[in-house]
Design an enzyme around this catalytic site. Structure first.
Site, mmCIF file in Angstrom:
data_model
loop_
_atom_site.group_PDB
_atom_site.id
_atom_site.type_symbol
_atom_site.label_atom_id
_atom_site.label_comp_id
_atom_site.label_asym_id
_atom_site.label_seq_id
_atom_site.Cartn_x
_atom_site.Cartn_y
_atom_site.Cartn_z
ATOM 1 N N CYS A 33 0.847 -1.190 0.000
ATOM 2 C CA CYS A 33 0.000 0.000 0.000
ATOM 3 C C CYS A 33 0.881 1.237 0.000
ATOM 4 C CB CYS A 33 -0.924 0.008 1.215
ATOM 5 S SG CYS A 33 -0.043 0.085 2.796
ATOM 6 N N CYS A 36 3.602 1.701 2.589
ATOM 7 C CA CYS A 36 4.866 0.994 2.342
ATOM 8 C C CYS A 36 5.811 1.847 1.496
ATOM 9 C CB CYS A 36 4.601 -0.327 1.628
ATOM 10 S SG CYS A 36 3.626 -1.513 2.557
ATOM 11 N N CYS A 101 41.703 -23.135 -19.635
ATOM 12 C CA CYS A 101 41.690 -24.317 -18.785
ATOM 13 C C CYS A 101 40.732 -24.116 -17.625
ATOM 14 C CB CYS A 101 43.093 -24.625 -18.262
ATOM 15 S SG CYS A 101 43.747 -23.317 -17.209
ATOM 16 N N CYS A 104 41.115 -21.117 -15.371
ATOM 17 C CA CYS A 104 40.536 -19.851 -15.849
ATOM 18 C C CYS A 104 39.095 -19.713 -15.380
ATOM 19 C CB CYS A 104 40.589 -19.781 -17.369
ATOM 20 S SG CYS A 104 42.248 -19.743 -18.074
ATOM 21 N N ASP A 508 10.083 26.963 -31.815
ATOM 22 C CA ASP A 508 11.191 27.382 -32.656
ATOM 23 C C ASP A 508 10.738 27.169 -34.104
ATOM 24 O OD1 ASP A 508 13.936 27.991 -33.421
ATOM 25 O OD2 ASP A 508 14.068 25.859 -33.901
ATOM 26 N N ASP A 708 14.575 22.024 -31.304
ATOM 27 C CA ASP A 708 15.385 20.875 -31.712
ATOM 28 C C ASP A 708 16.873 21.155 -31.738
ATOM 29 O OD1 ASP A 708 15.394 22.598 -33.909
ATOM 30 O OD2 ASP A 708 15.613 20.936 -35.332
ATOM 31 N N ASP A 712 18.374 25.961 -28.583
ATOM 32 C CA ASP A 712 17.060 25.917 -27.945
ATOM 33 C C ASP A 712 17.123 25.366 -26.526
ATOM 34 O OD1 ASP A 712 15.715 26.846 -30.249
ATOM 35 O OD2 ASP A 712 15.705 24.836 -31.100
#
Length: 815
Positions: A33, A36, A101, A104, A508, A708, A712
């Site tokens: 809830c 929490c 091996c 490793c 713009d 863009d 801007d």
């Protein structure tokens, strides 16, 4: 697509700057809830080094910002566990290179086991794979790969997003089946108790013995309802209360009194076994329905994760090999056959086709793509064979960044939710107090302690903060997911909430309302000058420039086959133009303002310039540094096809439109007339755009800025809501709260309408959640409700809130 937070870095990444902020997205299990989520936020905020924490109940996710020099993901996860919740485990698979091996593989198991958050690691020498288990959100593929590479081996993650999706769906399905089984058994055991209660109300003589009732109710109370006891214990241990506390207290009281009456020989009187069993069964039903609805609300994330294919066909050493999509490296050439999904972000190296990008950009029609064009991962190839050169893979791909942004938005908190959190923090103690007062009041005033007991239990059961906790986040989850499907990415809940109040949108011009691909439409030489010479000098002065107007002039020079002069000195004059030396000749190229400042006499070409500007053309003046005008070039940037319709729809939504541009006033007004813009603010220097936006806000307007370009970015940050065009620059998108995934202004009214619809759902949800508690708690305290009815009402309240949010998907967005 940029990362959603300018300073965010991968969790666990080494070498973070001291002043950097790491943003950790952590899944959390065990919340029931709003109390929490509010409590967990407080706990996380107290972790040393944590700067901010947002916890979403609906998304079951915590977004934590912290100082990497003072905290780490493991400390955050430990705080979650200490608060009584859990960070789920997850499994990763790595492809390992360089092992020779068994020594490793054994060494790598130890190396991976030391990564913070890893619980187990197994490395198979034969398959060259490592299987790692750890805490999701704490362990990252990047951290695992870095650990392997530091040990001297090579590693790459295998099917990261797909594994995550499969694991999440499998875990969700297992949990759903487990909950459904528990609910089914509880319902079967409860049914005889319900039947007895119904027949008793109808006057039909049917009575189960007290021992039979206890035998039926006990498994429901302590097996089916065990989750409420564990949740209540975690909550109380942390010094707080939640829904589990209320359910556990209410049903335990009913069950315990009934047991005492049975054992003491009073089993012939009225028992409350059916009340306890029915309440638990109904709450379990409500939680199961709620989980399914929440899963549906999160479907947008799962749909995005499914977009990227598992395998990519890569050209290696003259041959085509199949590799996991995560193993593709930047610069690799990837083959995409007709009908296949694109596995990585890339540019088309060869081939032409039509691509379906609808689930990434929201564009419903196939998009033609050819050599040089950018293609996002997840797009579906049409009829052509494409060779793509990979530009972004794995976590840097468009799909991965979209997923991070949508997850971040769904886990973030709208400002209105803060009020709900403050209420939820005191809700449970107040409800317990009301229940105690109800019991004492009814018992003391009437002496009817049976009725007093029923009233107290009803108060405990019916007063659930779940509906309050789910009201805002479920609406945000559905709204942001729906927005992503339309090609609108919302960075956080605050941007979503603010956008519904926007009454003014500032555009713009170049690249937003126009295509952003200008072309030279007219060349007007001064008397005595040649047109080709004007183009040659203007292009020579702009060699190397990436400005759209410069590219237009250079393309014209190339098309005319003109040889350019060598470029010497070069100086950019911000917002006005440039000063350069080409072939030993000093030149000025730029706006009328530059000509005025440099005292260039333009009288001979003023009439031609005004006529071109009246047609919406941008005029560049060319002069020598001696002050003589040489000519002018007019550039045309076509208005986007959907711009006028977008402005019309914005007007229908009651939103005023403003154009803010550095272009000359006549050209700006011509474009504004075509698209229907209400107001034009022209000839504004880049550094002054933010001040203009602030001035509009000072007039009492709620302003959204759409742009863009790099210039801007300050204006986007200064607006109430920044909206970046996805085809623009990363800087603009980082500064914006909303990103349009394709450069179509038609997405703007969709974004505004979605925000308003989502906020409308939030208000509806909060209204009904508050009304429910305002009516239900007094009714229960007045002994007007039985615990059974209270349990049903409590379960219905949470389900109704989530279901109301899901109705947002059916909402008609545009006027």
């Amino acid at each position: 697509m940029p990362d959603d937070t300018p300073h965010s870095v991968a969790a666990g990444a080494a070498g973070a700057d001291a002043d950097a902020t790491v943003v950790l997205s952590l899944p959390v299990r065990g919340m029931t809830c709003a109390a929490c989520s509010a409590r967990l936020e407080k706990v996380l905020a107290q972790v040393p080094g944590v700067r901010a924490a947002n916890v979403s109940l609906a998304a079951e996710r915590a977004e934590v910002s912290y100082d990497p020099t003072a905290a780490d993901p493991a400390a955050v996860a430990a705080a979650v566990a200490k608060a009584g919740f859990a960070v789920p485990a997850r499994r990763w698979t790595l492809s390992i290179g360089g092992m020779t091996c068994a020594a490793c593989s054994a060494r790598l198991e130890k190396v991976l086991g030391r990564v913070p958050g890893v619980t187990s690691a197994q490395v198979n020498l034969a398959t060259e794979r490592a299987a790692v288990e750890g805490l999701e959100g704490v362990v990252t593929p990047a951290a695992l790969v870095a650990a392997v590479e530091r040990a001297g081996y090579a590693a790459s993650p295998v099917r990261d997003d797909q594994d995550r999706l499969a694991q999440d769906e499998a875990a969700r399905e297992r949990e759903s089946r487990r909950d459904l089984l528990r609910l089914g058994i509880a319902a079967v055991l409860t049914l005889p108790l319900v039947l007895q209660m119904v027949l008793d109300l109808l006057g039909v003589p049917f009575r189960l013995s007290a021992w039979t009732q206890m035998a039926l109710a006990t498994p429901v109370q302590f097996w089916a309802g065990w989750r409420f006891y564990t949740g209540a214990w975690r909550s109380l241990r942390a010094g707080a209360g939640n829904m589990d506390v209320l359910v556990a207290m209410g049903t335990s009281a009913a069950y315990g009194l009934s047991v005492w009456m049975t054992l003491s020989g009073h089993g012939g009187g009225h028992l409350y076994f059916e009340a306890a069993a029915v309440v638990i069964t109904l709450v379990l039903l409500g939680k199961w329905l709620e989980a399914r609805a929440k899963g549906s609300a999160a479907s947008a994330i799962r749909a995005l994760m499914k977009l990227r294919p598992d395998v990519a066909r890569v050209e290696r050493d003259g041959q085509v090999v199949e590799l996991p999509a995560e193993a593709v490296a930047v610069g690799d050439v990837v083959l995409v056959r007709p009908g296949e999904r694109v596995p990585v972000d890339g540019t088309v190296a060869a081939g032409e086709s039509q691509l379906d990008e609808s689930l990434i950009t929201g564009e419903s029609l196939p998009v033609p793509r050819g050599p040089g064009d950018a293609v996002p991962a997840g797009a579906i190839n049409g009829e052509g064979l494409l060779r793509l050169r990979a530009t972004a893979v794995g976590a840097d791909s468009t799909i991965a960044r979209i997923i991070r942004m949508v997850e971040g938005a769904q886990a973030s908190k709208a400002p209105v939710q803060r009020l709900v959190d403050r209420i939820s923090a005191v809700f449970v103690p107040v409800v317990v107090l009301v229940a105690v007062l109800s019991f004492l009041g009814w018992g003391g005033l009437t002496g009817d302690y049976g009725r007093a007991f029923v009233a107290a239990i009803s108060v405990l059961v019916i007063a659930c903060p779940c509906a309050l906790g789910l009201a805002t986040p479920t609406a945000i989850m559905v709204g942001t997911g729906l927005a992503a499907r339309h090609g609108v990415l919302i960075k956080d809940a605050q941007a979503l909430e603010l956008a519904h109040r926007v009454d003014t949108i500032v555009f713009d011009k170049t690249g937003t309302l126009t295509e952003g691909r200008p072309a030279v439409s007219d060349v007007v030489p001064a008397p005595g000058a040649a047109e080709a010479e004007v183009v040659r000098l203007a292009a020579s002065a702009q060699q190397g420039s990436e400005h759209p107007l410069a590219r237009a002039v250079l393309e014209l020079a190339r098309a005319d086959g003109l040889d350019l002069l060598p470029l010497g000195a070069f100086q950019s004059i911000t917002g006005r133009g440039l000063r350069a030396e080409a072939g030993g000749r000093g030149l000025l190229l730029g706006s009328r303002r530059l000509m005025v400042e440099q005292e260039v006499d333009t009288a001979g070409l003023d009439a031609a310039a005004e006529a071109l500007e009246a047609q919406g053309r941008t005029v560049m003046w060319l002069a020598d540094q001696g002050g003589a005008v040489l000519g002018l070039l007019a550039v045309s940037d076509p208005v986007k096809a959907g711009a006028a319709e977008a402005v019309r729809r914005l007007r229908a939504l009651g939103v005023a439109t403003v154009m803010l541009t550095g272009d000359n006033r006549r050209a700006a007004q011509a474009v504004a007339a075509v698209v229907g813009i209400d107001r034009v603010i022209a000839e504004v220097m880049p550094e002054d755009k933010a001040a203009e936006v602030a001035r509009l806000r000072g007039e009492g307007r709620v302003v959204a800025m759409v742009g863009d370009g790099v210039n801007d970015a300050p204006a986007l940050a200064a607006a109430d809501v920044g909206i970046a065009i996805g085809t623009g620059t990363d800087v603009a998108m980082q500064a914006a709260g909303v990103t349009l995934m394709r450069g179509d202004p038609a997405l703007l009214p969709i974004a505004i309408a979605l925000s308003r619809a989502t906020y409308g759902k939030i208000r509806q949800n909060l209204f009904w959640a508050f009304v429910y508690n305002v009516i239900a708690i007094p009714a229960a305290a007045a002994a007007m409700l039985t615990p059974v009815i209270a349990g049903a009402a409590m379960a219905f309240s949470s389900v109704s809130v989530v279901s109301n949010s899901l109705l947002l998907r059916r909402r008609r967005l545009l006027p």
